[in-house]
Motif scaffolding. Sequence first.
Motif, PDB file in Angstrom:
ATOM      1  N   ILE A 195       0.857  -1.187   0.000  1.00  0.00           N
ATOM      2  CA  ILE A 195       0.000   0.000   0.000  1.00  0.00           C
ATOM      3  C   ILE A 195       0.890   1.233   0.000  1.00  0.00           C
ATOM      4  O   ILE A 195       1.656   1.463   0.934  1.00  0.00           O
ATOM      5  CB  ILE A 195      -0.942   0.042   1.225  1.00  0.00           C
ATOM      6  CG1 ILE A 195      -1.658  -1.291   1.432  1.00  0.00           C
ATOM      7  CG2 ILE A 195      -1.927   1.206   1.083  1.00  0.00           C
ATOM      8  CD1 ILE A 195      -2.657  -1.650   0.375  1.00  0.00           C
ATOM      9  N   TYR A 252      -2.075   2.677   7.932  1.00  0.00           N
ATOM     10  CA  TYR A 252      -2.066   1.366   8.572  1.00  0.00           C
ATOM     11  C   TYR A 252      -2.741   1.388   9.952  1.00  0.00           C
ATOM     12  O   TYR A 252      -2.858   0.339  10.600  1.00  0.00           O
ATOM     13  CB  TYR A 252      -0.633   0.855   8.713  1.00  0.00           C
ATOM     14  CG  TYR A 252       0.310   1.861   9.326  1.00  0.00           C
ATOM     15  CD1 TYR A 252       0.424   2.002  10.702  1.00  0.00           C
ATOM     16  CD2 TYR A 252       1.072   2.696   8.522  1.00  0.00           C
ATOM     17  CE1 TYR A 252       1.262   2.947  11.265  1.00  0.00           C
ATOM     18  CE2 TYR A 252       1.928   3.641   9.066  1.00  0.00           C
ATOM     19  CZ  TYR A 252       2.023   3.755  10.437  1.00  0.00           C
ATOM     20  OH  TYR A 252       2.854   4.704  10.985  1.00  0.00           O
ATOM     21  N   ALA A 262       0.034  -7.363   4.535  1.00  0.00           N
ATOM     22  CA  ALA A 262       0.060  -6.127   3.769  1.00  0.00           C
ATOM     23  C   ALA A 262       1.257  -5.307   4.230  1.00  0.00           C
ATOM     24  O   ALA A 262       1.625  -5.334   5.411  1.00  0.00           O
ATOM     25  CB  ALA A 262      -1.230  -5.335   3.956  1.00  0.00           C
ATOM     26  N   PHE A 306       2.850  -1.422   4.188  1.00  0.00           N
ATOM     27  CA  PHE A 306       2.519  -0.017   3.980  1.00  0.00           C
ATOM     28  C   PHE A 306       3.809   0.810   3.879  1.00  0.00           C
ATOM     29  O   PHE A 306       4.759   0.589   4.617  1.00  0.00           O
ATOM     30  CB  PHE A 306       1.684   0.520   5.139  1.00  0.00           C
ATOM     31  CG  PHE A 306       0.307  -0.085   5.232  1.00  0.00           C
ATOM     32  CD1 PHE A 306      -0.807   0.607   4.784  1.00  0.00           C
ATOM     33  CD2 PHE A 306       0.127  -1.349   5.788  1.00  0.00           C
ATOM     34  CE1 PHE A 306      -2.081   0.057   4.872  1.00  0.00           C
ATOM     35  CE2 PHE A 306      -1.148  -1.905   5.884  1.00  0.00           C
ATOM     36  CZ  PHE A 306      -2.246  -1.208   5.428  1.00  0.00           C
ATOM     37  N   LEU A 331      -1.208  -1.232  -4.298  1.00  0.00           N
ATOM     38  CA  LEU A 331      -2.324  -0.297  -4.365  1.00  0.00           C
ATOM     39  C   LEU A 331      -1.804   1.088  -4.013  1.00  0.00           C
ATOM     40  O   LEU A 331      -1.238   1.301  -2.942  1.00  0.00           O
ATOM     41  CB  LEU A 331      -3.433  -0.696  -3.389  1.00  0.00           C
ATOM     42  CG  LEU A 331      -4.600   0.291  -3.275  1.00  0.00           C
ATOM     43  CD1 LEU A 331      -5.343   0.421  -4.606  1.00  0.00           C
ATOM     44  CD2 LEU A 331      -5.563  -0.127  -2.164  1.00  0.00           C
ATOM     45  N   ILE A 391      -9.352   0.208   2.034  1.00  0.00           N
ATOM     46  CA  ILE A 391      -8.093  -0.540   2.114  1.00  0.00           C
ATOM     47  C   ILE A 391      -8.291  -1.870   2.827  1.00  0.00           C
ATOM     48  O   ILE A 391      -7.835  -2.923   2.354  1.00  0.00           O
ATOM     49  CB  ILE A 391      -7.006   0.293   2.817  1.00  0.00           C
ATOM     50  CG1 ILE A 391      -6.525   1.427   1.909  1.00  0.00           C
ATOM     51  CG2 ILE A 391      -5.817  -0.586   3.230  1.00  0.00           C
ATOM     52  CD1 ILE A 391      -5.581   2.398   2.587  1.00  0.00           C
TER      53      ILE A 391
END
Length: 280
Positions: A4, A11, A45, A47, A80, A256
């Motif tokens: 991300i 986050y 994920a 960030f 993303l 998200i």
Amino acid sequence: MIGILGGSGLYEIDGLEIIEERRLQTPFGEPSDAYIVADYKGKRAVFLPRHGKGHKYPPHLINYRANIWGFRKLGVKKILSVSAVGGINPLLRAGDFVLSDQFLDFTKVRPVTFYEGVYTIHDDEDTNEDLVKEYITGDRVVHIDVTQPFCPVMRNTLRNILEEEGIRYHFKGTYATTEGPRLETAAEIKALSRLGADIVGMTLVPEIVLARELSMHFASINVITNLAAGISEDRLTSDEVIQMMKEKNEEIKKVIIKFIDNLPDKFDCSCENVLEGAAI
């Protein structure tokens, strides 16, 4: 694993467990900041604030290659991007979300490729054995196809989430990337409009190009923070950008977290094949 790219604090979401912060070195220098590795329902994920914490790097000084290469080192295959943009298309309103599907590149001074022919790159910590490694260490010149630059699977996933959440959005939009850090003149926006641009920002390129060069999937969700120069009747300020992003912060975080949760494991797209036949 999903990466991300956006502002600091994305986050900070209920239900998201922070696993670690990773500071990396790359052959291209240091990334903008530490990578935040997190877990949500067993899905990882990563960030990264593209401007660094505290927004210390202006768009033209972001180390884009280090940022994207760092994602590769962490095993990220999908990125993303979350961005604030100005609206050019008269159908757009401040606060709208746009899922860009094309881009125009008007940047000037940024490194825009990993593949520089005789200027080979070696990363002793890169454990991948793929075409990226073969090309980047083998004096290869690479011309990737960007006919359809954004991942269709990721875009459709985002569209479904925005529909479910009832957020006003636009499924298509051409993002014009300018060098910055100054904002555009009214004449420039008029020219961009005639070229087919719907939104304008300063960071999509080279992020998307570099990610695609590494065979990554990439999607961009953009928030219209204001109308662009000459379209807006008011003087443009950074204050309105900051204020709109604050207002949309919770919606962005909701998108998200649902994106992490709903992204399919298998992709029916050609993003990972982009390097096949691309090298000279």
